[in-house]
Design a protein around this motif. Sequence first.
Motif, PDB file in Angstrom:
ATOM      1  N   PRO A 412      50.014  55.709  30.330  1.00 47.70           N
ATOM      2  CA  PRO A 412      48.747  56.060  29.659  1.00 47.70           C
ATOM      3  C   PRO A 412      48.657  57.558  29.442  1.00 47.70           C
ATOM      4  O   PRO A 412      48.816  58.340  30.356  1.00 47.70           O
ATOM      5  N   THR A 413      48.412  57.912  28.236  1.00 45.51           N
ATOM      6  CA  THR A 413      48.196  59.338  27.959  1.00 45.51           C
ATOM      7  C   THR A 413      46.781  59.683  28.369  1.00 45.51           C
ATOM      8  O   THR A 413      45.943  58.822  28.544  1.00 45.51           O
ATOM      9  N   ASP A 414      46.545  60.929  28.460  1.00 45.49           N
ATOM     10  CA  ASP A 414      45.233  61.346  28.913  1.00 45.49           C
ATOM     11  C   ASP A 414      44.165  61.000  27.906  1.00 45.49           C
ATOM     12  O   ASP A 414      44.294  61.277  26.722  1.00 45.49           O
ATOM     13  N   ALA A 415      43.154  60.417  28.389  1.00 44.96           N
ATOM     14  CA  ALA A 415      42.051  60.075  27.486  1.00 44.96           C
ATOM     15  C   ALA A 415      41.366  61.354  27.053  1.00 44.96           C
ATOM     16  O   ALA A 415      41.185  62.270  27.829  1.00 44.96           O
ATOM     17  N   ASP A 418      36.036  63.282  24.999  1.00 41.04           N
ATOM     18  CA  ASP A 418      34.756  63.037  24.360  1.00 41.04           C
ATOM     19  C   ASP A 418      34.282  61.616  24.565  1.00 41.04           C
ATOM     20  O   ASP A 418      33.343  61.173  23.926  1.00 41.04           O
ATOM     21  N   GLY A 419      34.932  60.906  25.431  1.00 37.98           N
ATOM     22  CA  GLY A 419      34.410  59.597  25.763  1.00 37.98           C
ATOM     23  C   GLY A 419      35.024  58.459  24.990  1.00 37.98           C
ATOM     24  O   GLY A 419      34.688  57.311  25.214  1.00 37.98           O
ATOM     25  N   LEU A 421      37.519  55.667  24.187  1.00 36.51           N
ATOM     26  CA  LEU A 421      38.374  54.901  25.075  1.00 36.51           C
ATOM     27  C   LEU A 421      39.775  54.847  24.509  1.00 36.51           C
ATOM     28  O   LEU A 421      40.014  54.362  23.418  1.00 36.51           O
ATOM     29  N   ASP A 422      40.684  55.388  25.244  1.00 37.43           N
ATOM     30  CA  ASP A 422      42.062  55.403  24.798  1.00 37.43           C
ATOM     31  C   ASP A 422      42.674  54.037  25.041  1.00 37.43           C
ATOM     32  O   ASP A 422      42.813  53.599  26.174  1.00 37.43           O
ATOM     33  N   LEU A 423      43.039  53.376  23.976  1.00 32.59           N
ATOM     34  CA  LEU A 423      43.464  51.994  24.134  1.00 32.59           C
ATOM     35  C   LEU A 423      44.945  51.835  24.338  1.00 32.59           C
ATOM     36  O   LEU A 423      45.454  50.739  24.383  1.00 32.59           O
ATOM     37  N   SER A 424      45.629  52.909  24.456  1.00 36.88           N
ATOM     38  CA  SER A 424      47.079  52.755  24.590  1.00 36.88           C
ATOM     39  C   SER A 424      47.401  52.097  25.911  1.00 36.88           C
ATOM     40  O   SER A 424      46.838  52.416  26.943  1.00 36.88           O
TER      41      SER A 424
END
Lengths: 651, 179
Positions: A412-415, A418-419, A421-424
């Motif tokens: 997971p890359t850093d989210a 700004d809130g 949601l990083d879906l990776s």
Amino acid sequence: MTGRVCRGCGGTDIELDAARGDAVCTGCGSVLEDNIIVSEVQFVENSGGGSSAVGQFVSLDGRRQIHHLGNQLQLNQHCLDTAFNFFKMAVSKHLTRGRKMAHVIAACLYLVCRTEGTPHMLLDLSDLLQVNVYVLGKTFLLLARELCINAPAIDPCLYIPRFAHLLEFGEKNHEVSMTALRLLQRMKRDWMHTGRRPSGLCGAALLVAARMHDFRRTVKEVISVVKVCESTLRKRLTEFEDTPTSQLTVDEFMKIDLEEECDPPSYTAGQRKLRLKQLEQVLSKKLEEVEGEISTYQDAIENELESSRPKAKGALANLTRDGSVEDTTSSVFGEDDAEDEELEAAASHLNKDFYQEILGSGLSSSSEGAGDPEEGARPPALESLLGPLPTAASLGISDSIRECISSQSQDPTDACGDGELDLSGIDDLEIDRYILNEAEARVKAELWMRENAEYLREQREKEARIAKEKELGIYKEHKPKKSCKRREPIQASTAGEAIEKMLEQKKISSKINYSVLRDLNSKGGGGLQEEDAQPEGRTATRKLSRRKTPARRHRADPGTSVGKRLRPMVSAQPAKKAAAGEPLPLSPSTLGAEPARPTAVLVESGPVSYHPEDDPDEDDPDEDDGEPCVSALQMMGSGDYGCDGEEDDGY
Amino acid sequence: MDADSDVALDILITNVVCVFRTRCHLNLRKIALEGANVIYKRDVGKVLMKLRKPRITATIWSSGKIICTGATSEEEAKFGARRLARSLQKLGFQVIFTDFKVVNVLAVCNMPFEIRLPEFTKNNRPHASYEPELHPAVCYRIKSLRATLQIFSTGSITVTVLKRKYTLPTPLDSEQGPT
């Protein structure tokens, strides 16, 4: 406050007479305390309208409680003084805030016990207070840390004389104690005492010492004295048995002291576990070898069977013929007749995909996930000889295996901050599985309802009750730990105004004839008002004191210190009294002062209380009818101050 | 024993606790009914949701605050937290993943020697506190690192660190050897 219980009869009804300075039980009349300290608390009004306490509120309760507890522990005066000093320090550091005072006091006392080296255990204190010992321990640790006092460590030897005395060894008490002390020292050398409750060690030492001197003390007797569990005692005894010292005879023990030391028992236990693990590893390795052999035999058998059995269905046959690894497993699956054919097909299909991916990707991080199923395939090869084997499909983990592979390796890359949601790396499919469908949701809801039926029912009842009370207009928010807030003293220019304000404050019910009340300055109140005032008084009472029965006969008692809650009543009381100008004979103390300043700001100086305690005339509202001289004001100002008997006489 | 060898010892991180906010009100009842692996504690007003892939247990409050425990590394914790947020999104809530913070890290370590607790306590007076009546371990606090160590007589040590930056090995460095 701590519940005061009479020592004679066990009743909780204690009368405190500040004038005489003693506490008396109303049940049996025994005097519980003399010379209650009379330093009182003064209340002054702040600019904001609230009142604050001025004065040493510490002394009043703190010292008394310390003495009370300390006497029960048989601490001498010096210890008690030291404890009181600790307590004052604690108060000055605001450590009593948010903690029950009883806890803080107990912690101070225990601190003294530790520094003085008295044989008191934290358990004793918690027994006295009926408090969880860990809660007390927390408070104690905090206190020690805040006051920067280093409590010396507990030596189990300190407890020996105390327990020996309780076990009643008669003249040989001293000898047994000595033996037990030697045993304890031996235990210390053998590392049995680190991390253990000193009382447990004592118990074991005393038991052995008693037996050595021909005293029959059963385990039960010892544990009742020492306050540990039976299993603890047995454990200590077995541990001691493991040490070489236990092999000595009695005489030898007294003379010789073995030089070598033992490891602590938990250490040996840990070593044993380690050894077991190692053994297990060796075993499993051997097992694998054996399995390997068996699987080769297995393969041979399989091949034979394959050639001899009728051809399987097309798709299956194709699947089962791919690759060598798949052969093993799928042929294993194929052999199993007990299994569903469909299941087989699915399983083999999945496994085929799975293994292909394994072989294809060869990822390190997935190897762990893969390794397990792979190894899981090996033992099944073994078990298939014995019976139906749990395939991946039947275990239900085939899906998770698949998801393991598909969704694991992406880091997971850093989210972004700004809130968003990083879906990776998040597999939506899997998450979908977390969400139940309609039918499942219904079932689950029903299950949950059934589980929590009790709680739900209580909630409903509570709501119903609240609704009903609201209708009746007497609903009062019963918050769990509500402390009665101090009412501001009523400032009024005339007595009549004072009454009005007081009535406003107290939200008295509609059953009062207000107009008549206003004229009460001159009159002594009539019988009519009595009855009217009666239910009102009762409700007022109910508001203030829940502990005592609401139907208590109230008295015009201005200033007992029975409960803090009742003081606001007190403050209102004298105002009314003064306003009423009752020609009642007043109690010798403050009441005499009150009429002198009828319009003054109410100062809660309530050291005195008036007791007519001869008449335990309680809980009888009807009796009011027969007493014409009781004023309405008196009724209204409820006082649950102990006995209410003759309110009218004598005041 | 010198302190250098301590660093070479294995420290195993066993638990990482993190919190994050979703900035939206969550309907616990809905989560409870539609989630597959949730426990609804109505009396305290929270929902426990357990994930399998990173083994994580999350406590969800209706205000949108979520506490995640059980991860074995910080990255895993973050991953799990994001998964959780994603599943909440699928349930229909407008989830915004904010304020992610690791609050607590727990690690376990083993010393090859046993430790004499009473003497240890005596030598490390202000930091160490030992109450055999209450707990078999010595509680050693390092304020500068915000770490609490529980030292058992067998030599195993549990370290809890309030997270500022990753300073896990250092509490052991500063530790003194056995007496």
